[in-house]
Write a protein that holds these residues in place. Structure first.
Motif, short mmCIF file in Angstrom:
data_model
loop_
_atom_site.label_atom_id
_atom_site.label_comp_id
_atom_site.label_asym_id
_atom_site.label_seq_id
_atom_site.Cartn_x
_atom_site.Cartn_y
_atom_site.Cartn_z
N LEU A 33 0.85 -1.18 0.00
CA LEU A 33 0.00 0.00 0.00
C LEU A 33 0.89 1.23 0.00
O LEU A 33 1.81 1.36 0.80
CB LEU A 33 -0.91 0.04 1.23
CG LEU A 33 -1.79 1.28 1.39
CD1 LEU A 33 -2.75 1.43 0.22
CD2 LEU A 33 -2.55 1.21 2.70
N SER A 34 0.60 2.14 -0.94
CA SER A 34 1.33 3.39 -1.03
C SER A 34 0.33 4.51 -1.30
O SER A 34 -0.52 4.38 -2.19
CB SER A 34 2.35 3.32 -2.16
OG SER A 34 2.92 4.59 -2.39
N PHE A 35 0.43 5.58 -0.55
CA PHE A 35 -0.37 6.76 -0.80
C PHE A 35 0.57 7.96 -0.84
O PHE A 35 1.36 8.16 0.08
CB PHE A 35 -1.42 6.99 0.31
CG PHE A 35 -2.29 8.17 0.03
CD1 PHE A 35 -3.40 8.05 -0.79
CD2 PHE A 35 -1.99 9.42 0.55
CE1 PHE A 35 -4.20 9.15 -1.08
CE2 PHE A 35 -2.78 10.52 0.26
CZ PHE A 35 -3.88 10.39 -0.55
N GLU A 36 0.49 8.70 -1.93
CA GLU A 36 1.33 9.88 -2.09
C GLU A 36 0.45 11.11 -2.23
O GLU A 36 -0.53 11.10 -2.97
CB GLU A 36 2.21 9.75 -3.33
CG GLU A 36 3.16 8.57 -3.28
CD GLU A 36 3.88 8.35 -4.59
OE1 GLU A 36 4.11 9.34 -5.32
OE2 GLU A 36 4.20 7.19 -4.87
N ASN A 37 0.82 12.14 -1.52
CA ASN A 37 0.13 13.42 -1.55
C ASN A 37 1.23 14.47 -1.79
O ASN A 37 1.61 15.20 -0.88
CB ASN A 37 -0.58 13.62 -0.21
CG ASN A 37 -1.53 14.78 -0.22
OD1 ASN A 37 -1.56 15.57 -1.16
ND2 ASN A 37 -2.31 14.89 0.84
N ALA A 78 -5.02 10.91 -9.20
CA ALA A 78 -5.89 12.07 -9.39
C ALA A 78 -5.01 13.26 -9.79
O ALA A 78 -4.06 13.60 -9.09
CB ALA A 78 -6.65 12.40 -8.11
N ASN A 79 -5.32 13.86 -10.94
CA ASN A 79 -4.58 15.00 -11.44
C ASN A 79 -5.49 16.22 -11.53
O ASN A 79 -6.67 16.10 -11.87
CB ASN A 79 -4.02 14.72 -12.84
CG ASN A 79 -2.94 13.66 -12.82
OD1 ASN A 79 -2.13 13.61 -11.92
ND2 ASN A 79 -2.96 12.80 -13.81
N VAL A 89 -2.50 6.60 -5.31
CA VAL A 89 -2.65 5.46 -4.39
C VAL A 89 -2.40 4.19 -5.19
O VAL A 89 -2.90 4.03 -6.31
CB VAL A 89 -4.03 5.44 -3.69
CG1 VAL A 89 -5.17 5.31 -4.67
CG2 VAL A 89 -4.10 4.34 -2.65
N GLU A 90 -1.57 3.33 -4.62
CA GLU A 90 -1.26 2.04 -5.23
C GLU A 90 -1.40 0.98 -4.15
O GLU A 90 -0.85 1.16 -3.05
CB GLU A 90 0.15 2.02 -5.80
CG GLU A 90 0.37 3.03 -6.91
CD GLU A 90 1.81 3.15 -7.34
OE1 GLU A 90 2.02 3.61 -8.47
OE2 GLU A 90 2.73 2.80 -6.56
N ARG A 132 -9.42 8.79 1.82
CA ARG A 132 -10.08 9.55 2.90
C ARG A 132 -9.05 9.97 3.95
O ARG A 132 -9.06 11.11 4.41
CB ARG A 132 -11.19 8.72 3.54
CG ARG A 132 -11.95 9.47 4.64
CD ARG A 132 -13.03 8.62 5.29
NE ARG A 132 -12.63 7.25 5.58
CZ ARG A 132 -11.92 6.88 6.64
NH1 ARG A 132 -11.52 7.78 7.52
NH2 ARG A 132 -11.60 5.62 6.83
N ASN A 133 -8.12 9.08 4.28
CA ASN A 133 -7.09 9.41 5.25
C ASN A 133 -6.11 10.45 4.72
O ASN A 133 -5.42 11.11 5.49
CB ASN A 133 -6.33 8.15 5.68
CG ASN A 133 -7.18 7.24 6.55
OD1 ASN A 133 -8.18 7.67 7.12
ND2 ASN A 133 -6.81 5.98 6.61
#
Length: 173
Positions: A33-37, A78-79, A89-90, A132-133
């Protein structure tokens, strides 16, 4: 005489008849799990509607006789309108399945259709929670027609073999 069939589940009888096909989930787990912001906190000051791209992949591999690990991977990006990433998110969610009494020619279909169909609700929740997080509205993945994708890939594979180009098609995209 009883109204109940002698072998209601098509299980092996005393004569050693063939048993019914069976699919058992032995384990399920989040593998990656990877989330990038990348542009936080500035991204929250933008009111632009993001363009969201979602890619799905299914991979399977044999572990033991009749046991297979199936991985369902999702990559969503999301762009903003200017192309700048809002979030990425992956995730890879996997399961170990025991598949018995399935004819060999149908095994691939079970692995690429039925197994990911069972994993999908969990993956959907993971992606929704991650976005959401990250302080975005939850990304609720639309249901996926794994059978439709499987059939389309089978048809594409047959057409490629018919053309003689010999390229290998990926099982599910």
């Amino acid at each position: 005489m009883s109204d109940t069939p002698a072998n209601p589940n098509n299980a092996a009888g005393p004569e050693g008849q063939q048993t019914a096909p069976a699919l058992t989930v032995l384990a399920q787990y989040l593998k990656d799990l990877s989330f990038e912001n990348p542009h936080a906190p500035a991204v929250y000051q933008s009111n632009s509607t993001p363009k969201i791209e979602v890619n799905v992949d299914v991979q399977g591999r044999a572990l033991n006789p009749n046991q297979y690990e199936i991985e369902l991977s999702v990559a969503a990006r999301a762009n903003r309108e200017d192309g700048e990433a809002m979030f990425v998110v992956e995730a890879t969610y996997a399961g170990v399945f025991e598949i018995t009494n399935v004819p060999r020619e149908q095994l691939e279909m079970v692995m690429l259709v039925e197994c990911p169909r069972l994993l999908f609700p969990f993956m959907r929740q993971i992606v929704a929670d991650a976005t959401r997080n990250g302080n975005f509205p939850p990304l609720m993945l639309e249901p996926i027609d794994f059978m439709g994708i499987y059939i389309a890939n089978q048809q594409r594979r047959a057409a490629e073999q018919g053309n003689g180009n010999g390229e290998q098609a990926t099982p599910v995209n």
